[in-house]
Design a protein around this motif. Sequence first.
Motif, PDB file in Angstrom:
ATOM      1  N   ASP A  28       9.065   2.076  -0.209  1.00  0.00           N
ATOM      2  CA  ASP A  28      10.143   1.906   0.772  1.00  0.00           C
ATOM      3  C   ASP A  28       9.614   1.962   2.204  1.00  0.00           C
ATOM      4  O   ASP A  28      10.146   1.285   3.090  1.00  0.00           O
ATOM      5  CB  ASP A  28      11.291   2.899   0.546  1.00  0.00           C
ATOM      6  CG  ASP A  28      10.833   4.339   0.441  1.00  0.00           C
ATOM      7  OD1 ASP A  28       9.607   4.580   0.405  1.00  0.00           O
ATOM      8  OD2 ASP A  28      11.689   5.233   0.382  1.00  0.00           O
ATOM      9  N   GLY A  29       8.548   2.730   2.429  1.00  0.00           N
ATOM     10  CA  GLY A  29       7.928   2.698   3.755  1.00  0.00           C
ATOM     11  C   GLY A  29       7.327   1.317   3.966  1.00  0.00           C
ATOM     12  O   GLY A  29       7.490   0.680   5.011  1.00  0.00           O
ATOM     13  N   ASP A  30       6.655   0.864   2.951  1.00  0.00           N
ATOM     14  CA  ASP A  30       6.023  -0.438   2.879  1.00  0.00           C
ATOM     15  C   ASP A  30       7.018  -1.585   3.136  1.00  0.00           C
ATOM     16  O   ASP A  30       6.843  -2.399   4.047  1.00  0.00           O
ATOM     17  CB  ASP A  30       5.532  -0.516   1.422  1.00  0.00           C
ATOM     18  CG  ASP A  30       4.324  -1.367   1.189  1.00  0.00           C
ATOM     19  OD1 ASP A  30       3.450  -1.419   2.056  1.00  0.00           O
ATOM     20  OD2 ASP A  30       4.273  -1.962   0.097  1.00  0.00           O
ATOM     21  N   VAL A  71      10.507   8.886   0.840  1.00  0.00           N
ATOM     22  CA  VAL A  71       9.355   9.482   1.540  1.00  0.00           C
ATOM     23  C   VAL A  71       8.159   8.539   1.515  1.00  0.00           C
ATOM     24  O   VAL A  71       8.124   7.581   0.765  1.00  0.00           O
ATOM     25  CB  VAL A  71       8.905  10.830   0.918  1.00  0.00           C
ATOM     26  CG1 VAL A  71       9.905  11.922   1.176  1.00  0.00           C
ATOM     27  CG2 VAL A  71       8.611  10.660  -0.574  1.00  0.00           C
ATOM     28  N   TYR A  72       7.201   8.859   2.377  1.00  0.00           N
ATOM     29  CA  TYR A  72       5.901   8.190   2.330  1.00  0.00           C
ATOM     30  C   TYR A  72       5.039   9.046   1.413  1.00  0.00           C
ATOM     31  O   TYR A  72       4.539  10.089   1.824  1.00  0.00           O
ATOM     32  CB  TYR A  72       5.259   8.152   3.727  1.00  0.00           C
ATOM     33  CG  TYR A  72       5.836   7.120   4.663  1.00  0.00           C
ATOM     34  CD1 TYR A  72       7.200   6.894   4.757  1.00  0.00           C
ATOM     35  CD2 TYR A  72       4.996   6.364   5.477  1.00  0.00           C
ATOM     36  CE1 TYR A  72       7.705   5.937   5.626  1.00  0.00           C
ATOM     37  CE2 TYR A  72       5.499   5.416   6.342  1.00  0.00           C
ATOM     38  CZ  TYR A  72       6.855   5.207   6.418  1.00  0.00           C
ATOM     39  OH  TYR A  72       7.354   4.266   7.278  1.00  0.00           O
ATOM     40  N   GLY A  73       4.898   8.603   0.171  1.00  0.00           N
ATOM     41  CA  GLY A  73       4.183   9.415  -0.803  1.00  0.00           C
ATOM     42  C   GLY A  73       2.705   9.530  -0.491  1.00  0.00           C
ATOM     43  O   GLY A  73       2.169  10.626  -0.337  1.00  0.00           O
ATOM     44  N   ASN A 124      11.758   6.043  -2.643  1.00  0.00           N
ATOM     45  CA  ASN A 124      11.740   7.493  -2.888  1.00  0.00           C
ATOM     46  C   ASN A 124      12.033   8.306  -1.638  1.00  0.00           C
ATOM     47  O   ASN A 124      11.867   9.503  -1.607  1.00  0.00           O
ATOM     48  CB  ASN A 124      10.399   7.921  -3.503  1.00  0.00           C
ATOM     49  CG  ASN A 124       9.220   7.534  -2.609  1.00  0.00           C
ATOM     50  OD1 ASN A 124       9.413   7.115  -1.466  1.00  0.00           O
ATOM     51  ND2 ASN A 124       8.010   7.667  -3.128  1.00  0.00           N
ATOM     52  N   GLU A 134      -5.700  -7.168  11.235  1.00  0.00           N
ATOM     53  CA  GLU A 134      -5.798  -6.334  10.037  1.00  0.00           C
ATOM     54  C   GLU A 134      -6.065  -7.201   8.800  1.00  0.00           C
ATOM     55  O   GLU A 134      -6.891  -6.869   7.949  1.00  0.00           O
ATOM     56  CB  GLU A 134      -4.508  -5.522   9.849  1.00  0.00           C
ATOM     57  CG  GLU A 134      -4.647  -4.475   8.762  1.00  0.00           C
ATOM     58  CD  GLU A 134      -3.334  -3.761   8.441  1.00  0.00           C
ATOM     59  OE1 GLU A 134      -2.259  -4.264   8.822  1.00  0.00           O
ATOM     60  OE2 GLU A 134      -3.391  -2.705   7.792  1.00  0.00           O
ATOM     61  N   ILE A 167       7.549  -0.683   7.693  1.00  0.00           N
ATOM     62  CA  ILE A 167       6.575  -1.540   8.385  1.00  0.00           C
ATOM     63  C   ILE A 167       6.759  -3.018   8.032  1.00  0.00           C
ATOM     64  O   ILE A 167       6.534  -3.891   8.851  1.00  0.00           O
ATOM     65  CB  ILE A 167       5.141  -1.038   8.102  1.00  0.00           C
ATOM     66  CG1 ILE A 167       4.115  -1.701   9.015  1.00  0.00           C
ATOM     67  CG2 ILE A 167       4.759  -1.197   6.645  1.00  0.00           C
ATOM     68  CD1 ILE A 167       2.740  -1.036   8.994  1.00  0.00           C
ATOM     69  N   VAL A 225       0.840  -1.192   0.000  1.00  0.00           N
ATOM     70  CA  VAL A 225       0.000   0.000   0.000  1.00  0.00           C
ATOM     71  C   VAL A 225       0.876   1.244   0.000  1.00  0.00           C
ATOM     72  O   VAL A 225       1.775   1.387   0.811  1.00  0.00           O
ATOM     73  CB  VAL A 225      -0.956  -0.013   1.215  1.00  0.00           C
ATOM     74  CG1 VAL A 225      -1.665   1.332   1.365  1.00  0.00           C
ATOM     75  CG2 VAL A 225      -1.968  -1.135   1.053  1.00  0.00           C
ATOM     76  N   GLY A 226       0.588   2.137  -0.911  1.00  0.00           N
ATOM     77  CA  GLY A 226       1.324   3.373  -1.095  1.00  0.00           C
ATOM     78  C   GLY A 226       1.007   3.871  -2.493  1.00  0.00           C
ATOM     79  O   GLY A 226       0.195   3.252  -3.204  1.00  0.00           O
ATOM     80  N   CYS A 227       1.649   4.953  -2.918  1.00  0.00           N
ATOM     81  CA  CYS A 227       1.458   5.395  -4.305  1.00  0.00           C
ATOM     82  C   CYS A 227       1.902   4.257  -5.226  1.00  0.00           C
ATOM     83  O   CYS A 227       1.287   3.986  -6.254  1.00  0.00           O
ATOM     84  CB  CYS A 227       2.291   6.639  -4.588  1.00  0.00           C
ATOM     85  SG  CYS A 227       1.744   8.066  -3.647  1.00  0.00           S
ATOM     86  N   SER A 228       2.989   3.603  -4.813  1.00  0.00           N
ATOM     87  CA  SER A 228       3.500   2.458  -5.553  1.00  0.00           C
ATOM     88  C   SER A 228       2.432   1.378  -5.696  1.00  0.00           C
ATOM     89  O   SER A 228       2.174   0.858  -6.782  1.00  0.00           O
ATOM     90  CB  SER A 228       4.718   1.896  -4.823  1.00  0.00           C
ATOM     91  OG  SER A 228       4.528   1.995  -3.415  1.00  0.00           O
TER      92      SER A 228
END
Lengths: 300, 611
Positions: free
Chosen positions: A109-111, A139-141, A137, B317, A115, A65-68
């Motif tokens: 990358d946050g994904d 950042v958390y987009g 990137n 979740e 986490i 989950v993210g922009c990606s």
Amino acid sequence: MPNAQKPLTIIAPKTAVKGGKQNWNTRVFPTWCAGCGDWGVWAALKQALTNLGKKPEEVVIVYGVGCSGNMTSFVNTYAFHGLHGRALPVAEGIKLANNKLTVIVVAGDGDGYGIGVGHFIHALRRNFDLTYIVHNNAVYGLTTGQTSPTALKGFKSKSTPEGVIEEPVNPLALAIATGATFVSRSQAADIPHLAQTIEAGIKHNGFSLVDVFQHCATFNKVNTVQWYREHAYKLEKPFGPQEKTKAMGKALETGRYPVGVLYHEERPAYDDEVTELKKGPLVERDISNVDITPLFDEFR
Amino acid sequence: MRKSAKWHWKRSSSLDLCDKLKLILGGRNLSEELVWRIGGEAGMGIKAIGATFARMCTAAGYHVFDEAEYPSLIRGGHNTHQVVASTVAVHAGREKIDVLVALNDETITRHVQELFPKGGVVFDQARSKIDLQTQRSDVTFYDVPFVELAAQYGGDLMRNTVSLGATAALFDTDFRLLTEALKITFKGKSAQILKQNALAAQSGYEYVRRKYPQHIPWKLIRQPAESSLTHRHLYLTGNDALALGALRGGMSFYAAYPMTPTSALLEFFAEHAPRFGLVVKHAEDEIAVINMALGASYAGVRSMIATSGGGFSLMVEALGLAAMTETPLVINLGQRPGPATGLPTWTEQGDLLFALHAAQGDFPRFIVAPGDMNECFFETVRAFNLAEKYEVPVIILTDKYIAESHHDTPEFSLEEAAVMRPPAFVSSSSDEPYERYSLHSAQTSTRPFPGTKGGIYVANSDEHDEVGYSEEDATIRTAMMQRRLGKLTAFEKELPQPVVEGEPNAQVNILCWGSTKGPVRDAIRLLAEKKISANFLNITWMYPFPEAAVAEFVHNAHHLVLVENNYSGQFGSLVQLHTGKKIPYRLLKYSGRQFYPEEIVRKIEEIVTHA
Ligand SMILES: Cc1ncc(C[n+]2csc(CCOP(=O)(O)OP(=O)(O)O)c2C)c(N)n1
């Protein structure tokens, strides 16, 4: 999410894959910001699938989950859009159930390094035959630009206005240290190189990490296309198992970052080693009338 | 059984002689049971010997229930194993015991008060600091030199087997029955190990025969073949029955992270994976466990996972992910007392509302809480069929009590446990994506498995359109909610209706669910002996809530009693929510231990007397 405005420039229009036999596009047109590196990953991924002659139905892409992860609706293959950080275990489950499928994982990358970093380490150890494309990137987009675990020390954003204190996660070094068999990096702005890298990753039988320097045009004004151009250099050829420490040395370099396949090793994939899968995919097992009566004697 | 038949449940002297005689001669009589408990430290082989004793009982034709109590550690601590052997079916443990085998002094100190008058303690006086003068005078202490005898057959580790032989002698049991039981316990071990154990048991057996020839007070002898077939019964735990159900139900993929009380499932499936062609994965954590299982289900296999409350918390979740993507999944939540790590090796029914409400948003799920071995088996098969038919998560709620206690039960009939799969997706030459989440066709459209041409769709954790593409449109959102939750109406028709057991129009009407069924069942039998007419409604399929059956029961009740193994009466609150009836009498226990039938009986006697 800052995607309300219409994209102004489209780096990778639909025509990017024209000429291939398959149409990998769906009826949904991407919603990414103008100038986002995600367009490049999208184009390169489709190019790689075309180059490999894949059919849409034999490919499963699992998205985080993210922009990606929003790429889910934009590529015409079987797809599973999971939870933030949890794409890898879903992909592993798919592979265990049907090892004939080509399984690709798309994450942020946050994904993947935040986490979900625990799953990353274990997937590396296991060497599942998966291709793991991480949009890196810094950042958390999708949550509008907070700092990600790969942001360089001192990086300022809404969540770290005084600059990041901790050291960044080094995915390539982590991968090499954890038993990865294919460790690579490419750039979203260099579609041909990225397509080639993804293609090599899919061909590799085992876990392939494709870390993608992906510029976020909206929230990361530091790691721009220009910045990546200045801070990256191309590798000639991958290091093999005999030169693992050299590969590690390169992965640990700071200031200038290697791009290309950094490390490559042939080792049986996890799914090749599971005894039960040697007979064929699990999904083909006949479950219509499993005879458990011989087990009754174990319970007397 | 006890030679002098005794009335356990009311031993007060208020019973006159005539009553006593009636009880002794009364045919079907509760004194036809014998309660045996062994205690010692972890590592003394308490569990293995408890199981052997139980097997000796089934070999003799008795019904058994056995229960192990142990703390969360590997060596030391206090461990017990209790076996109830009965000539009629038995479903729960007992508060009072006939014979206590004490491998250490702590066992005596802790449990001597639980013995019936005239009960016996078997112990090794040479190794004991207990002053017999200060002990109960109405129980007999049988001194058997466990350690000394064991020394000849391999040392201290054998003292449990010696003690078993000693008790078999006190029960006047044919030694061959014990040999049969030992053979099962040591199946797969070397002939030498079996022989040593048999000799150790024999030494204890003969010692007691020599030393206490005049005092063999109980009887545990072979039952006539026509009256009991328990030697052909299965002797298994809830975990075992559930595992067999999963195998029969076509489970191909199992993932878990070890956690009491469901770890045994992981070990069982891992062991049997080659034989049945399963893939079993011990994953890095419970989040991976459930996500892997969803991946496997999505790819077309039947998958199951099991955990306890802590692991389930991590899975929450992804429970919603199963619902959103309409991916089938069977989850066994084996409860233990929380919150947090709680009492890892004890029991509670504290997670009903958690299982019911876990994860954000409104979505359908099934919850089943098996109350006996048959339900553990057959309802697990049903769980797999329902999960796949409705493409929803099914939660099987067990707890340490049912998961780890052994029962004897007739072999499961496989004809009554058939795998039913929804029609398979038919591939087509179409290049168009498939509307798997159709809003026009039936509630459930056919689910293509990846790899199939013409079936491309997206399993999407975001709200989505009919193909699965992300979609935030209000109309589609509304329709998709109706599609998912609309399944609930169909669910109810699938489920077996709960049935009232016990006397019709009874004076006392008990409501319970899941594992309390066993103690309540036995309590009803005791109440009948006391001329208190009682019945009970045990709920197995908890959700969707069986409103009609429960409403009928509660509105026609005389003395309505809730029996639940938790603090707040979670099931009671559901009953009130669904029927408007506040249950007047609530029997709640949250000590980490399940009810004993005797406790239930005492409480009900109080209710009946004071009402
Ligand atoms: C458990 C959970 N926590 C938080 C979120 C909110 N969230 C959605 S995307 C995201 C971060 C996205 O960043 P990244 O993975 O780097 O991907 P990008 O959007 O940059 O492609 C977060 C925190 C979530 N969906 N789930």
